[in-house]
Write an enzyme that holds these catalytic residues in place. Structure first.
Site, PDB file in Angstrom:
ATOM      1  N   LYS A 188       0.918  -1.142   0.025  1.00 46.37           N
ATOM      2  CA  LYS A 188       0.065  -0.091   0.358  1.00 46.37           C
ATOM      3  C   LYS A 188       0.953   1.359   0.227  1.00 46.37           C
ATOM      4  O   LYS A 188       1.300   1.797   0.592  1.00 46.37           O
ATOM      5  CB  LYS A 188      -1.048   0.107   1.394  1.00 46.37           C
ATOM      6  CG  LYS A 188      -1.949   0.976   0.915  1.00 46.37           C
ATOM      7  CD  LYS A 188      -1.393   2.745   1.717  1.00 46.37           C
ATOM      8  CE  LYS A 188      -2.717   3.455   1.686  1.00 46.37           C
ATOM      9  NZ  LYS A 188      -2.007   4.321   2.126  1.00 46.37           N
ATOM     10  N   GLY A 239       4.056   3.981  10.827  1.00 47.03           N
ATOM     11  CA  GLY A 239       3.784   4.402  10.784  1.00 47.03           C
ATOM     12  C   GLY A 239       3.151   4.794  11.865  1.00 47.03           C
ATOM     13  O   GLY A 239       3.545   4.747  12.771  1.00 47.03           O
ATOM     14  N   SER A 240       2.541   6.315  11.993  1.00 41.17           N
ATOM     15  CA  SER A 240       1.798   6.320  13.129  1.00 41.17           C
ATOM     16  C   SER A 240       1.587   5.644  13.973  1.00 41.17           C
ATOM     17  O   SER A 240       0.466   4.156  13.948  1.00 41.17           O
ATOM     18  CB  SER A 240       1.021   7.844  12.834  1.00 41.17           C
ATOM     19  OG  SER A 240      -0.983   7.190  12.544  1.00 41.17           O
ATOM     20  N   GLY A 290      -2.842   5.449  13.613  1.00 41.75           N
ATOM     21  CA  GLY A 290      -3.399   4.400  12.337  1.00 41.75           C
ATOM     22  C   GLY A 290      -2.435   3.676  12.417  1.00 41.75           C
ATOM     23  O   GLY A 290      -3.710   2.634  11.743  1.00 41.75           O
ATOM     24  N   GLY A 291      -1.342   2.615  12.783  1.00 40.68           N
ATOM     25  CA  GLY A 291      -1.234   1.173  13.295  1.00 40.68           C
ATOM     26  C   GLY A 291      -2.356   0.552  13.955  1.00 40.68           C
ATOM     27  O   GLY A 291      -2.909  -0.391  14.056  1.00 40.68           O
ATOM     28  N   GLU A 336       5.428  -1.220  13.310  1.00 42.69           N
ATOM     29  CA  GLU A 336       6.476   0.090  14.139  1.00 42.69           C
ATOM     30  C   GLU A 336       5.791   1.561  14.328  1.00 42.69           C
ATOM     31  O   GLU A 336       5.145   1.869  12.577  1.00 42.69           O
ATOM     32  CB  GLU A 336       8.046  -0.195  13.189  1.00 42.69           C
ATOM     33  CG  GLU A 336       8.699   0.913  13.533  1.00 42.69           C
ATOM     34  CD  GLU A 336       9.442   1.776  12.884  1.00 42.69           C
ATOM     35  OE1 GLU A 336       9.520   2.557  13.206  1.00 42.69           O
ATOM     36  OE2 GLU A 336      10.326   0.700  12.067  1.00 42.69           O
ATOM     37  N   CYS A 374      12.015   8.091  13.331  1.00 41.70           N
ATOM     38  CA  CYS A 374      11.479   6.932  14.069  1.00 41.70           C
ATOM     39  C   CYS A 374      12.323   6.561  15.472  1.00 41.70           C
ATOM     40  O   CYS A 374      11.902   5.993  16.756  1.00 41.70           O
ATOM     41  CB  CYS A 374      10.877   5.820  13.884  1.00 41.70           C
ATOM     42  SG  CYS A 374      12.147   4.935  13.087  1.00 41.70           S
ATOM     43  N   GLU A 424       4.978  11.265  22.085  1.00 45.33           N
ATOM     44  CA  GLU A 424       5.725  10.756  21.031  1.00 45.33           C
ATOM     45  C   GLU A 424       5.155  12.873  19.996  1.00 45.33           C
ATOM     46  O   GLU A 424       3.818  12.218  19.536  1.00 45.33           O
ATOM     47  CB  GLU A 424       5.631   9.878  19.716  1.00 45.33           C
ATOM     48  CG  GLU A 424       6.940  10.375  18.274  1.00 45.33           C
ATOM     49  CD  GLU A 424       7.062   9.257  17.442  1.00 45.33           C
ATOM     50  OE1 GLU A 424       8.217   9.341  16.909  1.00 45.33           O
ATOM     51  OE2 GLU A 424       5.687   8.315  17.512  1.00 45.33           O
TER      52      GLU A 424
END
Length: 500
Positions: free
Chosen positions: A161, A216-217, A220-221, A240, A277, A367
């Site tokens: 994606k 990603g965030s 979203g994750g 992650e 990250c 974060e």
């Protein structure tokens, strides 16, 4: 449903994929799964090397597109292409080595209690894998990045994606990789690309997908992780997500090397405009040693720069304001009310007492993606350790101490909450090696057992299968008596390359 032509497995333009396109790409991956798994290690290694060669050949074209879409500097992007092709070649070496199969043979022993049959175990590919590209590494954690390389290496078809921050680059990279794989003899359908938020959700829910790799965030994750977990057939989701990567500076180190440490921290938390990250987002420093002013001086020399996307640029000042207004952090350098409309960010240094962190951990230990770091003043071991205990899982933890200091207990505490512990240095920069671990407890990742960087990343996309009293003809080559692959195996408890 009729499958789309092979060339349609890669979009012709950077537009969102329709549901039927997602279904067709996944269907092709499902059909490719058996021949991909049956391919030899040498064949799969050749596929990866062909993709690496093709990307290297197209480097200048790809870097130009990436620069236009991501705003990252040209030298950084050129280096990232090299890292990406290096990853592909590393995994070619991993599969040629054969140890990734974890082959184990326990021969029959009828005298054992209970009697022991002939048992032979090996790792097998899990099936088609969905890979979500990251915004901050348009090559190394994207279409042809580590997740893709590690899945293809072990015989798993991949459906990527693409990230909305670099759609044109995603399409072009995918076309190059798909053509290289086809020319190298890889099965039709082994690699595809979809685009768009809805396509990503559909991909996670597609019955043919057997695992997901995501960078990603946290928000979203977590949403995709929940989708993967609540499917009729739940599948592993290797995400992650978020990390503040704590740093501890001992009083002795601060007294001896304030200027040096301040310069190193400034360079690290502003690197890539703070969009790594592994950025050191929280730094425990002893109070009243002059570190805050030293860091402000060093960080002021870094001007900041454009953010990866407008959405990230808008979120940065909001995150800083929350740390200040809700968390009570003091601004040492910078402006919490930065104008986000220009899409850029400037460095910010914040400071707060350890006691305040313990009062507002939900705010101060969150974060903030961008060029900001939070200095936490501690006065002794107790409040230092209390803050560390409150920090969630991180990708890294860093310790700066002086020679001769006994840091054994502190190092153990840091290892409890991070996947990589650094003694000196700074966490930005992740070497791609056999021993690397890029993971950690929640919320750094959804699975603390695995890494997304390094040779053992391939383990995520395999599952163990044991053959009991199996005829030789059905055994994978890795488990046959004569060891035709010549790989290292554990036979009756002993590591050997010898035949049985």
């Amino acid at each position: 449903m009729t499958a789309l032509p092979t060339e349609s497995l890669i979009p012709a333009s950077p537009e969102d994929s329709a549901p039927e396109q997602v279904a067709a790409v996944v269907g092709a991956a499902v059909r490719a799964a058996r021949p991909a798994a049956a391919a030899s290690d040498a064949e799969r290694a050749a596929w990866l090397e062909a993709a690496a060669d093709a990307l290297d050949a197209a480097r200048d074209e790809l870097v130009a597109i990436a620069h236009r879409e991501s705003h990252l500097p040209l030298p950084r992007l050129a280096g990232e292409v090299a890292r990406t092709t290096g990853q592909l070649r590393l995994f070619a070496a991993v599969v040629r080595d054969g140890a990734y199969l974890e082959a184990v043979i326990d021969r029959a022993n009828r005298a054992a209690t209970p009697p022991q049959p002939d048992l032979r175990r090996v790792l097998r590919p899990i099936g088609p894998v969905a890979v979500f590209s990251a915004s901050n590494f348009p090559f190394a954690f994207s279409v042809a990045g580590g997740d893709t390389a590690s899945a293809l290496a072990v015989g798993c078809p991949v459906v990527v994606k693409g990230h909305s921050g670099h759609p044109e680059l995603s399409v072009r990279t995918a076309r190059i990789v798909a053509d290289a794989l086809a020319a190298a003899g890889a099965p039709e359908g082994i690699f595809g690309l979809v685009l768009g938020r809805d396509a990503g959700r559909a991909l996670v829910q597609a019955p043919g997908i057997k695992a997901v790799g995501f960078t990603g965030s946290l928000s979203g994750g977590r949403a995709l992780f929940d989708l993967a977990s609540t499917r009729p057939e739940p599948i592993p989701f290797y995400g992650e997500l978020g990390s503040i990567n704590p740093v501890v500076i001992t009083p002795a180190a601060a007294a001896a090397r304030t200027a040096e440490l301040a310069a190193g921290l400034a360079a690290s938390f502003t690197l890539g405009v703070g969009q790594f990250c592994t950025k050191p987002g929280l730094v425990l420093v002893p109070g009243r040693v002059g570190f805050e002013s030293a860091l402000a001086t060093e960080a002021s020399a870094h001007s900041g720069g454009p953010m990866l996307t407008a959405r990230i640029a808008e979120a940065f000042p909001e995150g800083v304001r929350r740390l200040v207004e809700e968390g009570g952090a003091e601004i040492i350098l910078g402006d919490a009310a930065q104008e986000a409309s220009a899409g850029s960010a400037r460095p910010v240094v914040l400071a707060v007492d350890a006691a305040r962190v313990l009062e507002r951990p939900g705010v101060l230990l969150e974060e903030c993606f961008g060029p900001v770091t939070l200095l936490v003043r501690y006065t002794g071991r107790d409040d230092r350790d209390a803050v560390l205990a409150a920090v969630g899982g991180s990708l890294t933890a860093t310790l700066h101490a002086e020679p001769g200091e006994d840091v054994t207990e502190l190092a153990g505490r840091l290892a409890e909450g991070a996947g990589r512990v650094l003694f000196g240095g700074w966490p930005t920069g992740v070497a791609v090696t056999w021993s690397q671990h890029h993971g950690g407890p929640w919320p750094a990742t959804t699975s603390a057992l695995h890494t997304s960087v390094g040779a053992t990343a391939a383990r995520r996309f395999q599952r163990p299968v044991t053959f009991q009293d199996a005829p030789r003809a059905v055994l994978p080559e890795a488990l046959r008596d004569e060891n035709p692959l010549g790989i290292q195996r554990r036979v009756d408890g002993v590591l050997t390359r010898e035949a049985v």
